[in-house]
Enzyme design. Structure first.
Site, PDB file in Angstrom:
ATOM      1  N   HIS A 151       5.113  -6.707  13.526  1.00 36.59           N
ATOM      2  CA  HIS A 151       3.895  -6.960  12.137  1.00 36.59           C
ATOM      3  C   HIS A 151       5.749  -6.634  11.901  1.00 36.59           C
ATOM      4  O   HIS A 151       5.581  -7.220  10.218  1.00 36.59           O
ATOM      5  CB  HIS A 151       3.230  -5.637  11.951  1.00 36.59           C
ATOM      6  CG  HIS A 151       3.147  -5.484  11.141  1.00 36.59           C
ATOM      7  ND1 HIS A 151       1.520  -6.337  10.104  1.00 36.59           N
ATOM      8  CD2 HIS A 151       3.146  -5.283   9.490  1.00 36.59           C
ATOM      9  CE1 HIS A 151       1.453  -6.358   9.283  1.00 36.59           C
ATOM     10  NE2 HIS A 151       2.672  -5.051   8.393  1.00 36.59           N
ATOM     11  N   GLU A 152       6.308  -5.326  11.712  1.00 40.44           N
ATOM     12  CA  GLU A 152       7.350  -5.442  10.600  1.00 40.44           C
ATOM     13  C   GLU A 152       8.679  -5.987  10.438  1.00 40.44           C
ATOM     14  O   GLU A 152       8.875  -6.372   9.480  1.00 40.44           O
ATOM     15  CB  GLU A 152       7.494  -3.396  10.770  1.00 40.44           C
ATOM     16  CG  GLU A 152       6.974  -2.691  11.001  1.00 40.44           C
ATOM     17  CD  GLU A 152       6.243  -2.121   9.774  1.00 40.44           C
ATOM     18  OE1 GLU A 152       6.738  -3.033   8.536  1.00 40.44           O
ATOM     19  OE2 GLU A 152       4.734  -1.934   9.356  1.00 40.44           O
ATOM     20  N   HIS A 155       8.140  -8.285   8.698  1.00 37.66           N
ATOM     21  CA  HIS A 155       8.652  -8.664   7.028  1.00 37.66           C
ATOM     22  C   HIS A 155       9.388  -8.652   6.433  1.00 37.66           C
ATOM     23  O   HIS A 155       9.850  -9.216   5.727  1.00 37.66           O
ATOM     24  CB  HIS A 155       8.219  -6.898   6.782  1.00 37.66           C
ATOM     25  CG  HIS A 155       7.012  -7.094   6.471  1.00 37.66           C
ATOM     26  ND1 HIS A 155       5.673  -7.477   4.818  1.00 37.66           N
ATOM     27  CD2 HIS A 155       5.419  -5.605   7.258  1.00 37.66           C
ATOM     28  CE1 HIS A 155       4.125  -7.081   5.345  1.00 37.66           C
ATOM     29  NE2 HIS A 155       4.637  -6.235   6.393  1.00 37.66           N
ATOM     30  N   GLU A 215       0.679  -9.168   3.870  1.00 31.83           N
ATOM     31  CA  GLU A 215      -0.116  -8.833   4.985  1.00 31.83           C
ATOM     32  C   GLU A 215      -0.456  -9.125   5.847  1.00 31.83           C
ATOM     33  O   GLU A 215      -0.417  -9.326   7.067  1.00 31.83           O
ATOM     34  CB  GLU A 215      -0.798  -6.857   4.368  1.00 31.83           C
ATOM     35  CG  GLU A 215       0.241  -6.372   3.897  1.00 31.83           C
ATOM     36  CD  GLU A 215       0.812  -5.261   4.884  1.00 31.83           C
ATOM     37  OE1 GLU A 215       0.983  -5.340   5.903  1.00 31.83           O
ATOM     38  OE2 GLU A 215       2.149  -4.776   4.519  1.00 31.83           O
TER      39      GLU A 215
END
Length: 328
Positions: A151-152, A155, A215
């Protein structure tokens, strides 16, 4: 599980449309701030030093915030940069995920906090850091930690640092200006202060909308990288269950980073989508991945956030063009 099917998974054109509309509103906000001084200068109302000085200060402050994103985040969270010898497993997972996402491996950092969480910061993939808390490493299984790191990494691949810099700068700057304005400014410049408050409200709404959209985009990116939405679902649920049990002193210590965390310290915060909606989207992705793969050719995946960055770059070119036209 086919990579082409993963790329189709979770595609949301409504989310893309929201990002596009919000980006156009953000462009309008910047135009409303930067063009009027030039127009007033052209009509002899503002002197050159005031018109160009105002726009110059805005652009310089924006550039400074953009250039120091990862350093500010590391300092605010009291994170400690760890080398491969200090955290070999963390670096190994980050290296593998970065290779899959086709981005340079970010720096790794550890925050000495019992709160299970993680965040990514940086202005671009070459200058990025991913930090995990000690609580995350101790409470989650390796597969769940990998999902959080994916997930990071998403980003970073989506260049969220640049997006959130442009989105947050108007509201944060206006908030500080409104807070620090003396009472004389409120009395004698009341119409201007009302205008500033209105701009602040619009800027805040834009920032929160983009923050929520990013997100969703990062959740989808994690699924593309790992192919296991259920692991991210499990990680989010464990983090959410742990937050109410963390002492309030520990939560306050990292509250400045809440907007960057995978889950905010206040689960009702407007900076993130509701947890239930994120879990529902991930569950839908899990169902899509479990369906038989059709022989149709998958369209190339395009990140919603990357679309926003491209739109904003075009908008900046428009601002410069308008400025040149006004000055003729």
């Amino acid at each position: 599980m086919g990579l082409m099917r993963r790329r189709e998974c979770g595609r949301d054109f409504t989310l893309s449309a929201r990002m596009g509309v919000t980006t156009l509103l953000l462009v309008g906000l910047y135009l409303a701030a930067l063009v009027p001084p030039l127009w007033l200068f052209q009509h002899g109302i503002f002197p050159a030093r005031l018109a160009f000085g105002f726009d110059g200060v805005v652009l310089v402050l924006l550039g400074l915030q953009y250039a120091s994103l990862d350093r500010m985040a590391i300092r605010a969270s009291r994170a400690r940069i760890v080398e491969p010898d200090d955290a070999p497993k963390l670096h190994a997972v980050l290296g593998r995920l970065a290779g899959l996402a086709d981005v340079p491996k970010p720096r790794a950092a550890v925050v000495e906090s019992e709160l299970p969480n993680a965040f990514a910061a940086g202005r671009n993939p070459l200058h990025s850091t991913i930090a995990v808390t000690r609580g995350l490493v101790e409470r989650l299984e390796p597969e769940e930690i990998e999902a959080v790191l994916a997930h990071e990494i998403s980003h970073i691949a989506n260049r969220d640092g640049a997006v959130m810099t442009f989105a947050s700068f108007p509201s944060l700057t206006l908030r500080e200006a409104i807070r620090s304005a003396p009472w004389k400014v409120w009395v004698f410049g009341f119409p201007l202060m009302l205008l500033a408050c209105a701009f602040y409200a619009v800027g805040l709404g834009i920032m929160l909308t983009i923050s929520r959209c990013r997100e969703y985009a990062a959740d989808r990116g994690a699924v593309l990288l790992t192919g296991t939405p259920e692991q991210l679902m499990s990680a989010l649920q464990k983090i959410a269950d742990a937050i109410p049990r963390i002492p309030s002193t520990d939560l306050r210590a990292v509250s400045q980073m809440s907007a960057l965390f995978i889950l905010p310290t206040n689960l009702r915060a407007l900076t993130h989508p509701p947890l239930e909606r994120r879990l529902a989207r991930l569950e839908e992705m899990s169902r899509e991945l479990g369906r038989p793969e059709t022989p149709t050719r998958a369209a190339p995946a395009t990140s919603n956030v990357v679309f926003a960055v491209t739109a904003f770059a075009v908008a900046l070119a428009v601002i410069l063009t308008i400025g040149l036209v006004v000055l003729r």
